[in-house]
Design an enzyme around this catalytic site. Structure first.
Site, short mmCIF file in Angstrom:
data_model
loop_
_atom_site.label_atom_id
_atom_site.label_comp_id
_atom_site.label_asym_id
_atom_site.label_seq_id
_atom_site.Cartn_x
_atom_site.Cartn_y
_atom_site.Cartn_z
N GLU A 297 0.82 -1.20 0.00
CA GLU A 297 0.00 0.00 0.00
C GLU A 297 0.86 1.26 0.00
OE1 GLU A 297 -2.46 -0.88 3.42
OE2 GLU A 297 -1.25 0.42 4.70
N CYS A 298 0.43 2.22 -0.76
CA CYS A 298 1.05 3.53 -0.89
C CYS A 298 2.56 3.41 -1.16
CB CYS A 298 0.76 4.38 0.34
SG CYS A 298 0.84 6.16 -0.03
N GLY A 299 3.43 3.70 -0.20
CA GLY A 299 4.86 3.61 -0.43
C GLY A 299 5.30 2.24 -0.90
N MET B 246 4.36 1.90 -4.51
CA MET B 246 5.34 2.64 -5.32
C MET B 246 6.61 1.81 -5.55
SD MET B 246 4.79 6.33 -3.43
CE MET B 246 6.27 7.10 -4.09
N SER C 26 -2.12 -1.26 -3.94
CA SER C 26 -2.77 0.02 -4.27
C SER C 26 -2.15 1.15 -3.46
CB SER C 26 -4.27 -0.04 -3.99
OG SER C 26 -4.52 0.08 -2.60
#
Length: 457
Positions: A336-338, A341, A430
């Site tokens: 998730e998030c970081g 990425m 995500s």
């Protein structure tokens, strides 16, 4: 159930809540009291200050993620403190939208029947403070605001205003904080800097605690916390980490959890829920470790700041390659998030530099210069990663992907909907920060997938 407790709130963000909160926590710790910390809302960073710097237990309490019954259960779970200090968010009455108090600091105080101490930034103010306080009292339907601390004011001004506040507002002026010069906690685009990034943070906290002990009536605040009423008998629902019994398995399933400077945003309740379903969480560092932990059956890549450590993440090619290979072989994964990425081919940072990442997602991440899809969302899944297909989440990032995915639909409180997430039988990736207790079957499903993967090897 009787717990001594109070909420620190303010009229608006930037009033000094965080420094006042941690200074009070340290001051009570210095007096030999056991302290427990809580943060209203989805913020990861403030609880890190509570836990890392002060060493006090801390967790999030969020009335979008959880209903009132569950929030009370989460507050009580494992709470053995002499005093519980709950840090508010934004302004006292600011909720999910501009026209509601739902999920606000006041809503949380009302749910926990907790007295409120209002921190008012009084810089450049005198008698007007009385009008401001009375304005906030006019909306206090439950009479929870019991005292005020004036921030950024002098002893002389406080001594003149204190009797006026008691006479004209009917609440106690509990003290003041002269100024925060030299004690400020630096911020950046995602909020406060992390505790480990501020070299003198412990010294700042001790100085703030010493200062607040001289200018604020700690004994009166402690008595105020004792005035909080009994919460009564709580009806615990399935899905609350407060009452989930540890499931007994012959063998725990080992799941690797990324935790270092770049990946550090995790909800305690998410991790506890995974453990309750039989997960053995093994931490590792994508920055510093050359290889993943041995004998793992799953991997979790949480949020954080990969953009600030992109060079180090790129250099650590051995673990990037291993993560890509393991995921390609079917290792169950959450990102998730970081963490999301990090799984991309590359990250383009604020200064336009491009760094190689894992490459499990054939796409790029780029800095946008603005918040992207910010706020709460209910996430509805199109596929079958978990059976009850909705989970609560929060999104907060300045980067975006060239391929966010379309396996879920996120629904905002405003009614706005958008496609998101890359989901398969073995992964859920995500930008969304999910709150697992809002749908315990998500956590249960992931642990089952990890267990099945382990049996196949």
């Amino acid at each position: 159930m009787k717990f001594n407790r109070f909420v620190i709130a303010s009229p608006k963000s930037g009033s000094g809540k965080t420094l006042i909160t941690i200074a009070l926590m340290q001051a009570f710790l210095n007096d030999g009291k056991r302290v427990c910390g809580f943060k209203c809302g989805p913020d990861y960073i403030d609880p890190m200050f509570h836990k890392k710097i002060l060493g006090v237990p801390s967790k999030n309490l969020d009335l979008f993620f959880s209903d009132e019954e569950q929030v009370r259960a989460l507050f009580c779970d494992g709470n053995e403190a002499d005093v519980s200090i709950i840090e508010g968010v934004m302004g006292l009455y600011d909720g999910l939208g501009a026209d509601t108090q739902n999920a606000s600091s006041y809503h949380l105080a009302r749910t926990l029947k907790a007295p409120i101490i209002l921190v008012v930034d009084a810089k450049g103010m005198a008698y007007s403070v009385v009008a401001l306080i009375n304005g906030f009292l006019s909306l206090d339907a439950k009479g929870l605001i019991k005292g005020v601390i004036l921030n950024n004011t002098s002893k002389n001004v406080f001594e003149k205003l204190s009797p006026l506040i008691k006479k004209e507002c009917g609440i106690e002026a509990l003290g003041y904080f002269p100024n925060q010069k030299g004690l400020e906690i630096e911020s950046r685009h995602l909020g406060l800097k992390l505790p480990d990034e501020i070299s003198d943070i412990k010294e700042k906290v001790f100085l703030a605690a010493e200062k607040i002990k001289r200018t604020v009536d700690l004994e009166q605040i402690y008595e105020l916390s004792q005035s909080a009423p009994d919460l009564g008998m709580l009806k615990f629902e399935r899905g609350s980490p407060a009452i989930l019994k540890k499931m007994l398995y012959e063998k725990k399933v080992r799941i690797a959890v990324a935790r270092d400077e770049a990946f550090c945003f995790y909800y305690d309740d998410n991790l506890k829920l995974l453990e309750s379903y039989g997960a053995e969480l093994v931490e590792f560092s994508p920055l510093h470790d050359c290889f993943l932990p041995e004998n793992i059956c799953g991997i979790i890549l949480g949020g954080g700041y990969p953009e600030f450590y992109a060079g180090g993440l790129e250099k650590n090619a051995s673990i990037r390659n291993e993560i890509r290979e393991k995921i390609g072989q079917g290792l169950p994964s959450l990102a998730e998030c970081g963490g999301f990425m990090y799984l991309h081919n590359s990250i383009q940072t604020q200064n336009k530099s491009v760094f190689k990442m894992v490459g499990a997602i054939d796409a790029e991440v780029r800095y946008t210069g603005k918040l992207v899809r910010f706020g709460y969302a209910s996430v509805k899944e199109k596929n079958s990663f978990f059976s009850d297909n909705e989970i609560k989440a929060h999104e907060f990032h300045y980067f975006d992907s060239t391929c966010n995915g379309s396996d879920c639909v996120a629904v905002k409180n405003s009614g706005i909907q958008y496609e998101c997430a890359q989901v398969s039988e073995q992964h859920f990736w995500s930008f969304l920060h999910l709150y697992y207790p809002s749908n315990p079957e998500f956590a249960e499903s992931f642990v089952k997938k990890c267990r099945s993967y382990g049996k196949s090897y």
